[in-house]
Motif scaffolding. Structure first.
Motif, short mmCIF file in Angstrom:
data_model
loop_
_atom_site.label_atom_id
_atom_site.label_comp_id
_atom_site.label_asym_id
_atom_site.label_seq_id
_atom_site.Cartn_x
_atom_site.Cartn_y
_atom_site.Cartn_z
N ALA A 147 -5.31 -100.32 25.69
CA ALA A 147 -5.35 -101.35 24.87
C ALA A 147 -5.79 -99.90 24.08
O ALA A 147 -7.11 -99.69 23.42
N SER A 148 -5.01 -100.04 22.67
CA SER A 148 -5.18 -99.07 21.26
C SER A 148 -5.43 -97.76 21.74
O SER A 148 -6.33 -97.40 21.42
N ALA A 149 -4.49 -97.32 22.15
CA ALA A 149 -4.36 -95.46 23.03
C ALA A 149 -3.39 -94.75 22.28
O ALA A 149 -2.90 -94.90 22.25
N ALA A 150 -4.06 -93.72 23.07
CA ALA A 150 -3.01 -93.01 22.70
C ALA A 150 -2.90 -91.53 23.69
O ALA A 150 -4.33 -91.44 24.51
N PRO A 151 -2.03 -90.66 24.21
CA PRO A 151 -1.79 -89.78 25.34
C PRO A 151 -3.23 -88.13 24.57
O PRO A 151 -2.84 -88.23 23.34
N ARG A 152 -3.38 -87.66 25.11
CA ARG A 152 -4.23 -86.10 24.79
C ARG A 152 -3.16 -85.16 24.45
O ARG A 152 -2.04 -85.34 25.05
N VAL B 11 0.77 -100.71 27.84
CA VAL B 11 0.50 -100.64 26.69
C VAL B 11 0.14 -101.57 25.89
O VAL B 11 1.31 -102.20 25.76
N ALA B 12 -0.45 -101.32 24.43
CA ALA B 12 -0.87 -102.87 24.08
C ALA B 12 -1.61 -102.43 22.61
O ALA B 12 -3.18 -101.92 23.12
N ASN B 13 -1.37 -103.06 21.58
CA ASN B 13 -2.15 -102.00 20.00
C ASN B 13 -1.94 -103.53 19.39
O ASN B 13 -0.71 -104.69 19.52
#
Length: 282
Positions: free
Chosen positions: A128-133, A228-230
């Protein structure tokens, strides 16, 4: 029957010597427990009780303070990798062999690292409210965001600025959220997070966001199904990173919630809980 606003806080000592504060709600025969990983500066009390109660129907849901956060002992580390290692220590201390993960914001970074380093431990993942490195553009937050949530004394106004959109519906949902988070639990509150925790966690966010496109390839190592959600107007971690994750993860579903910001999962808690429960196979 316990709810998230009434369930007692427990403590477990892990092999790393840390005493982890946690709350456990619900039960479910045959279903892996759902372990939640919290956002920047958040503690046990910063989860929306309405969301946790909805997730805990027919499933065990576990929230916890990672090392140095809230009532958990130790000193908060300043890298996501170290936070993931500490989270694994906590899960092992509970004697859990298989879990589902729900990581929110900074917690979503930690969830990715857990899945990469201990794939046998993880069944399904919600980011939730994610981003990849290593993705370009997340090497720190906008000035208005860090001023709102990153000061020594965070304010309700700064919280709302990041967590809900500045629309009549969004602000109304934000006020209702504040009422649930700060008004429903009447005793047994968690310890507030410290300035050391805030600084260490922001250092971890900065390190995670150093642009390095080669690191995006790491996501191919996450074979578990991922949801994946936002929110569509998240100022902290914009939804374009959700689409980036969706394009890189091998087995993924994605949903963007309308008229919602960083705290979309609290603003749309009923819909999000239903989506998560469906994804987890309930």
């Amino acid at each position: 029957m316990s709810t998230y606003s009434t369930v007692e806080t427990q403590t477990v000592r892990a092999d790393n010597g840390v005493d982890y504060a946690y709350r456990s709600l619900g039960s479910g025969a045959g279903a892996p427990p759902l372990v939640l990983l919290q956002h920047f500066r958040g503690n046990l009390d910063n989860w929306d009780p309405a969301l946790i109660d909805a997730l805990a129907h027919g499933r065990r849901v576990i929230t916890f303070d990672n090392t140095g956060v809230g009532a958990t002992s130790g000193r908060t580390p300043n890298t996501v990798a170290a936070m993931a290692g500490d989270a694994i220590e906590f899960i092992d201390a509970l004697g859990l062999d298989k879990v589902d993960l729900l990581g929110f914001s900074l917690g979503s970074f930690v969830a990715q690292e857990i899945a990469l380093h201990r794939p046998d431990l993880v069944n399904r993942i919600v980011l939730a409210s994610a981003a990849p490195r290593g993705a370009a553009g997340i090497h720190g937050w906008r000035r208005d965001v860090i001023e709102g949530v990153g000061g020594r004394e965070p304010s309700p106004e700064g919280y709302l600025h990041a967590f809900v959109p500045a629309t009549p519906e969004g602000l109304a949902a934000g006020q209702a959220l504040l009422g649930r988070i700060y008004g429903e639990r009447t005793e047994g509150h968690d310890d507030p997070t410290t300035w050391q925790t805030r600084q260490a966690q922001y250092d971890a966010v900065i390190e995670w966001g150093i642009p390095n496109h080669a690191l995006l390839e790491r996501l191919q190592g996450i074979a578990q199904p991922v949801f994946v959600a936002n929110g569509d107007s998240d100022p902290m971690i914009p939804p374009r990173y959700s689409y980036l994750l969706a394009g890189l993860l091998p087995d993924v579903q994605i949903k963007i919630y309308p008229d919602a910001a960083h705290g979309f999962l609290f603003q749309h808690h009923k819909e999000f809980a239903a989506d998560v429960n469906k994804f987890l196979g309930k």
